[in-house]
Design an enzyme around this catalytic site. Structure first.
Site, mmCIF file in Angstrom:
data_model
loop_
_atom_site.group_PDB
_atom_site.id
_atom_site.type_symbol
_atom_site.label_atom_id
_atom_site.label_comp_id
_atom_site.label_asym_id
_atom_site.label_seq_id
_atom_site.Cartn_x
_atom_site.Cartn_y
_atom_site.Cartn_z
ATOM 1 N N CYS A 164 0.814 -1.213 0.000
ATOM 2 C CA CYS A 164 0.000 0.000 0.000
ATOM 3 C C CYS A 164 0.851 1.267 0.000
ATOM 4 O O CYS A 164 0.397 2.320 -0.456
ATOM 5 C CB CYS A 164 -0.944 -0.004 1.201
ATOM 6 S SG CYS A 164 -2.304 -1.187 1.077
ATOM 7 N N TYR A 188 -4.858 6.730 -0.724
ATOM 8 C CA TYR A 188 -5.188 7.850 0.162
ATOM 9 C C TYR A 188 -4.405 9.082 -0.304
ATOM 10 O O TYR A 188 -3.382 8.960 -0.989
ATOM 11 C CB TYR A 188 -4.837 7.466 1.600
ATOM 12 C CG TYR A 188 -5.377 8.398 2.646
ATOM 13 C CD1 TYR A 188 -6.741 8.462 2.915
ATOM 14 C CD2 TYR A 188 -4.528 9.224 3.379
ATOM 15 C CE1 TYR A 188 -7.249 9.322 3.879
ATOM 16 C CE2 TYR A 188 -5.016 10.084 4.341
ATOM 17 C CZ TYR A 188 -6.378 10.140 4.585
ATOM 18 O OH TYR A 188 -6.875 11.004 5.536
ATOM 19 N N ASN A 190 -2.154 10.951 0.762
ATOM 20 C CA ASN A 190 -0.712 11.083 1.006
ATOM 21 C C ASN A 190 0.115 10.052 0.246
ATOM 22 O O ASN A 190 1.334 10.041 0.359
ATOM 23 C CB ASN A 190 -0.406 10.990 2.504
ATOM 24 C CG ASN A 190 -0.809 9.655 3.119
ATOM 25 O OD1 ASN A 190 -1.468 8.832 2.487
ATOM 26 N ND2 ASN A 190 -0.427 9.442 4.368
ATOM 27 N N LYS A 191 -0.541 9.205 -0.549
ATOM 28 C CA LYS A 191 0.170 8.168 -1.298
ATOM 29 C C LYS A 191 0.747 8.731 -2.602
ATOM 30 O O LYS A 191 0.527 9.890 -2.958
ATOM 31 C CB LYS A 191 -0.764 6.996 -1.589
ATOM 32 C CG LYS A 191 -1.276 6.266 -0.357
ATOM 33 C CD LYS A 191 -0.155 5.620 0.408
ATOM 34 C CE LYS A 191 -0.631 4.569 1.406
ATOM 35 N NZ LYS A 191 -1.546 5.069 2.436
ATOM 36 N N GLN A 192 1.468 7.861 -3.329
ATOM 37 C CA GLN A 192 2.139 8.290 -4.562
ATOM 38 C C GLN A 192 1.133 8.815 -5.586
ATOM 39 O O GLN A 192 1.426 9.764 -6.315
ATOM 40 C CB GLN A 192 2.949 7.132 -5.152
ATOM 41 C CG GLN A 192 4.199 6.774 -4.354
ATOM 42 C CD GLN A 192 3.942 5.762 -3.253
ATOM 43 O OE1 GLN A 192 2.798 5.520 -2.859
ATOM 44 N NE2 GLN A 192 5.006 5.152 -2.744
#
Length: 378
Positions: A164, A188, A190-192
């Site tokens: 994840c 989400y 804040n992910k890549q």
């Protein structure tokens, strides 16, 4: 989280930030104009694009990384009482999905450099009841997959990849998500890449993909009527709006990964000027797609005091991670509290700094100068 400057000399700093542009907005507007908000072509397009990127036969879109992990666990047919080896140094979802199914998490210590699973600890903690390993690619750094695959082959265990945090990472040239029985990604903000909320199962296994597609849609069969259900299922569907954003974002993933790596390299150079602080360790056999930038503080410091002092200077930061085996709710599920010395020490010393593609050198310099001053003041 945004920390506002207390004086004009302080830059405004966000802990994390998504990179959104006009193409993302247009993708969402196109879905609104179409009137098709669920079970539509954007989900299919996102799944096809993810499967192609990872290099697997199947991708199944769901509404969170937690949902992705949960469906993988169910699709693998793990039974109540089965043991699953899992790190405690992880996000709670890695463990919660096991508890949902009555499985027993067996906590494994980590290596002191990358904070990933320690293969030697897997051997020590395995029993005849062990059926699977929940692998976590911590902070985006791939786990030691050669050793993990050899271990799983030796004992006939399933490997679940909680990747994840690691979209875009590679282990010896192999894209994460294509390793193990199945992988789970999360999107989400804040992910890549982001879909707001969302997740994806990736796998070469037809059975895992088929069961996951059914279970995400209330247990319906592929060709069944809307009110006919073949098995227990959930509403884990990803909306068309989220999928459209995912398609748009995925087109720019390689750029996002490169930009995050550039931010990390600037931090590495700046952290070298902060005595006693260790930057992230990246092993030579991996290409790391950074989720967060986590440093290791010197021993015998109060990390909470460091976080508070940085906050006073307008710098947000967070402790990563709080060990799951120490969480209050786990007391109900544990026969005994395991001894995990590396995990315990890492949990006291690891600190995530502000990290995203929009950070510039001036902001990063201010973060590192602030950290150096806080540590110098004791």
């Amino acid at each position: 989280m945004t920390v506002s400057p207390q004086n004009s000399s302080m830059p405004q700093l966000d802990m994390a930030a998504s990179e959104l542009d006009s193409s993302d907005r247009q993708a969402i507007l196109d879905v609104l104009d179409s009137g098709r908000l669920a079970l539509g072509p954007q989900v299919v397009a996102f799944e096809e694009a993810m499967a192609e990127y990872v290099g697997v036969k199947h991708a199944v879109a769901v509404n969170s990384g937690t949902a992705a992990l949960h469906l993988i666990v169910r699709a693998l047919g793990l039974a109540p009482g089965d043991e699953v080896l899992v790190p405690s140094f992880t996000f709670a979802a890695s463990v919660n999905v096991l508890l949902y199914e009555g499985l027993k998490p067996v906590f494994i210590d980590i290596t002191p450099d990358t904070y990933n699973l320690d293969p030697e600890e897997l051997e020590r903690r395995r029993t005849d009841r062990t059926k699977a390993v929940m692998v976590v690619d911590v902070f985006g750094h791939p786990a030691p997959w050669d050793e993990l695959e050899a271990f799983a082959d030796k004992y006939g265990l399933a490997l679940i990849d909680d990747c994840c945090e690691a979209l875009g990472s590679r282990y010896r040239g192999r894209v994460l998500g294509a390793l193990g029985a199945a992988g789970a990604f999360a999107f989400y903000p804040n992910k890549q890449i982001t879909t707001g909320e969302g997740g994806m199962i990736v796998t070469d296994r037809d059975d895992v993909a088929g069961l996951s597609r059914s279970m995400r849609n209330q247990g319906r069969g592929e060709m069944g009527a809307w009110l006919e259900h073949e098995r227990l299922g959930y509403n884990y569907r990803l909306p068309e709006l989220s999928a459209a954003l995912g398609v748009s974002q995925l087109r720019r993933l390689d750029r996002f990964v490169a930009e995050r790596q550039a931010v990390a390299r600037r931090y590495d150079a700046l952290i070298a000027g902060v005595p006693g602080v260790r930057p992230p360790v990246v092993r030579p056999e991996v290409d790391m797609s950074y989720f967060v930038y986590v440093v290791t503080l010197p021993q015998n410091l109060s990390r909470d005091q460091v976080i508070a002092a940085l906050q006073e200077r307008g710098v947000p930061s967070r402790g990563y991670f709080s060990p799951i085996h120490r969480q209050l709710y786990l007391k109900t599920y544990l026969d005994e509290v395991p001894t995990l010395p590396v995990t315990e020490e890492a949990a006291q010393r690891t600190l995530a700094l502000p990290f995203h593609t929009k950070m510039d050198e001036a902001q990063q310099t201010y973060v590192c100068e602030s950290l150096r001053n806080v540590l110098a003041e004791g």
